[in-house]
Design an enzyme around this catalytic site. Structure first.
Site, PDB file in Angstrom:
ATOM      1  N   PRO A 137      65.820  25.150  43.399  1.00 52.71           N
ATOM      2  CA  PRO A 137      64.797  24.260  43.975  1.00 52.71           C
ATOM      3  C   PRO A 137      63.738  25.071  44.724  1.00 52.71           C
ATOM      4  O   PRO A 137      64.075  25.957  45.497  1.00 52.71           O
ATOM      5  CB  PRO A 137      65.587  23.380  44.956  1.00 52.71           C
ATOM      6  CG  PRO A 137      67.017  23.647  44.712  1.00 52.71           C
ATOM      7  CD  PRO A 137      67.139  24.933  43.978  1.00 52.71           C
ATOM      8  N   GLU A 138      62.478  24.780  44.457  1.00 56.72           N
ATOM      9  CA  GLU A 138      61.367  25.425  45.161  1.00 56.72           C
ATOM     10  C   GLU A 138      60.746  24.388  46.099  1.00 56.72           C
ATOM     11  O   GLU A 138      61.273  23.287  46.242  1.00 56.72           O
ATOM     12  CB  GLU A 138      60.345  25.955  44.141  1.00 56.72           C
ATOM     13  CG  GLU A 138      60.997  26.909  43.127  1.00 56.72           C
ATOM     14  CD  GLU A 138      60.027  27.455  42.085  1.00 56.72           C
ATOM     15  OE1 GLU A 138      58.831  27.543  42.377  1.00 56.72           O
ATOM     16  OE2 GLU A 138      60.489  27.798  40.986  1.00 56.72           O
ATOM     17  N   HIS A 163      82.397  19.612  42.624  1.00 54.87           N
ATOM     18  CA  HIS A 163      81.783  20.698  43.404  1.00 54.87           C
ATOM     19  C   HIS A 163      81.296  20.250  44.783  1.00 54.87           C
ATOM     20  O   HIS A 163      80.234  20.663  45.241  1.00 54.87           O
ATOM     21  CB  HIS A 163      80.626  21.347  42.646  1.00 54.87           C
ATOM     22  CG  HIS A 163      80.956  21.717  41.231  1.00 54.87           C
ATOM     23  ND1 HIS A 163      81.894  22.671  40.930  1.00 54.87           N
ATOM     24  CD2 HIS A 163      80.512  21.235  40.045  1.00 54.87           C
ATOM     25  CE1 HIS A 163      81.988  22.785  39.609  1.00 54.87           C
ATOM     26  NE2 HIS A 163      81.171  21.922  39.052  1.00 54.87           N
ATOM     27  N   ARG A 201      77.454  26.461  42.232  1.00 51.53           N
ATOM     28  CA  ARG A 201      77.479  27.927  42.328  1.00 51.53           C
ATOM     29  C   ARG A 201      77.709  28.438  43.744  1.00 51.53           C
ATOM     30  O   ARG A 201      77.814  29.637  43.956  1.00 51.53           O
ATOM     31  CB  ARG A 201      76.210  28.515  41.700  1.00 51.53           C
ATOM     32  CG  ARG A 201      76.212  28.211  40.198  1.00 51.53           C
ATOM     33  CD  ARG A 201      75.163  28.945  39.442  1.00 51.53           C
ATOM     34  NE  ARG A 201      75.266  30.397  39.563  1.00 51.53           N
ATOM     35  CZ  ARG A 201      74.376  31.231  39.043  1.00 51.53           C
ATOM     36  NH1 ARG A 201      73.329  30.772  38.409  1.00 51.53           N
ATOM     37  NH2 ARG A 201      74.528  32.525  39.189  1.00 51.53           N
ATOM     38  N   ARG A 235      48.103  46.426  48.299  1.00 49.33           N
ATOM     39  CA  ARG A 235      49.414  46.375  47.627  1.00 49.33           C
ATOM     40  C   ARG A 235      49.274  46.596  46.128  1.00 49.33           C
ATOM     41  O   ARG A 235      48.453  45.971  45.479  1.00 49.33           O
ATOM     42  CB  ARG A 235      50.089  45.024  47.851  1.00 49.33           C
ATOM     43  CG  ARG A 235      50.341  44.805  49.300  1.00 49.33           C
ATOM     44  CD  ARG A 235      51.183  43.619  49.629  1.00 49.33           C
ATOM     45  NE  ARG A 235      51.430  43.662  51.050  1.00 49.33           N
ATOM     46  CZ  ARG A 235      52.478  44.290  51.594  1.00 49.33           C
ATOM     47  NH1 ARG A 235      53.396  44.844  50.838  1.00 49.33           N
ATOM     48  NH2 ARG A 235      52.593  44.339  52.900  1.00 49.33           N
TER      49      ARG A 235
END
Ligand SMILES: [Zn+2]
Length: 282
Positions: free
Chosen positions: A2-3, A91, A110, A153
């Site tokens: 998820p972002e 889970h 996970r 950078r």
């Protein structure tokens, strides 16, 4: 994973279900979730507190609790918060009983998700200052700001977008989509964009994150809403996960490459490769 748009989707759905209610009972079934605290220590510290507000910072859900306490929750790869799931899901890592009566279940196949207790607003501020850069929807995220964090950078621009300590909340999906919409190759050295490109990219970052929130997030693997429903932004990807398909703008075949260890999708006509990377490919 998820972002920002996925976490914001969860926050918007969950906030009206939890705000004003009390954490009557918290049961943590997985010691990895509560580290460094033991499950019973964290559960005891949370139980009895009222949820004043559910916020978000980057990819964190931030539970503002009574007594100036905060829970910074990260869903990582596969975490989800489900309300009254039926039947009981697999889970399960954390069970939360709210009062007035409501049952939440945090599932995480996970097991990378975490919940960290922060006592006092200074502790909260320090926690995020050490981990997260500017919020993309904050007024401080200007083209000039993007240019200043990129200055000097030579790392790929995609690496900069993914660096949570510089800009909070962007992950692999939204980085690919923002770079494509800005016509910038993900391998372009971060410090070498033109002034116009920084402005354009800043705009497309905000645009794709907003589009993701509007579509209630993207579901690729496990992301689920509080009611178990999936997001729909995956149907609106222009390049991400579309290798072998024609670019919607120019028809060139979209290619997949690895940039900073992440599967990355590019139209190399709309997003020309930087000259140096072109040479090093020979
Ligand atoms: Zn194209």
């Amino acid at each position: 994973m998820p972002e920002l748009p996925e976490v914001e989707t969860i926050r918007r759905q969950l906030a009206p279900l939890v705000e004003g209610r009390k954490l009557a009972r918290v049961e943590i079934l997985d010691p990895r979730w509560s580290r460094p605290l033991a499950p019973s220590e964290l559960a005891d510290a949370l139980s009895g507190r009222r949820v004043q507000r559910l916020g978000r910072r980057g990819k964190y859900l931030v539970w503002h609790l009574s007594g100036d306490a905060y829970l910074a929750q990260h869903l990582r790869m596969t975490g989800a918060v489900l309300c009254e799931p039926e039947p009981e899901p697999a889970h399960v890592r954390v069970l939360i009983e709210l009062a007035p009566k409501r049952r939440l279940v945090i599932v995480d196949p996970r097991r990378f998700g975490t919940g960290e207790l922060l006592l006092g607003s200074d502790a909260l501020e320090d926690f995020f200052a050490a981990r997260l850069g500017v919020e993309p929807f904050d007024e401080r995220f200007t083209p000039e700001h993007l240019r200043s964090i990129a200055r000097g950078r030579s790392t790929p621009i995609k690496a900069l977008l993914l660096d949570q300590r510089r800009i909070a909340g962007i992950g692999n999906i939204y980085a690919d989509e923002a770079l494509h919409r800005a016509g910038v190759h993900p391998l372009r050295p971060a410090g070498r964009l033109t002034r116009e490109q920084y402005a354009c990219l800043r705009g497309t970052v905000v645009e794709v994150l907003n589009a993701g929130i509007e579509a209630r997030g993207a579901t690729i693997d496990d992301f689920r809403h509080v009611d178990g429903v999936r997001g729909s932004f995956q149907d609106r990807f222009l390049v991400h996960r579309r290798a072998g398909e024609p670019c919607p703008s120019c028809g060139t075949t979209i290619v997949k490459m690895v940039v900073v260890g992440r599967g990355t999708y590019v139209c190399e006509t709309c997003q020309p490769r930087p000259r140096r990377a072109r040479q090093s490919r020979r």
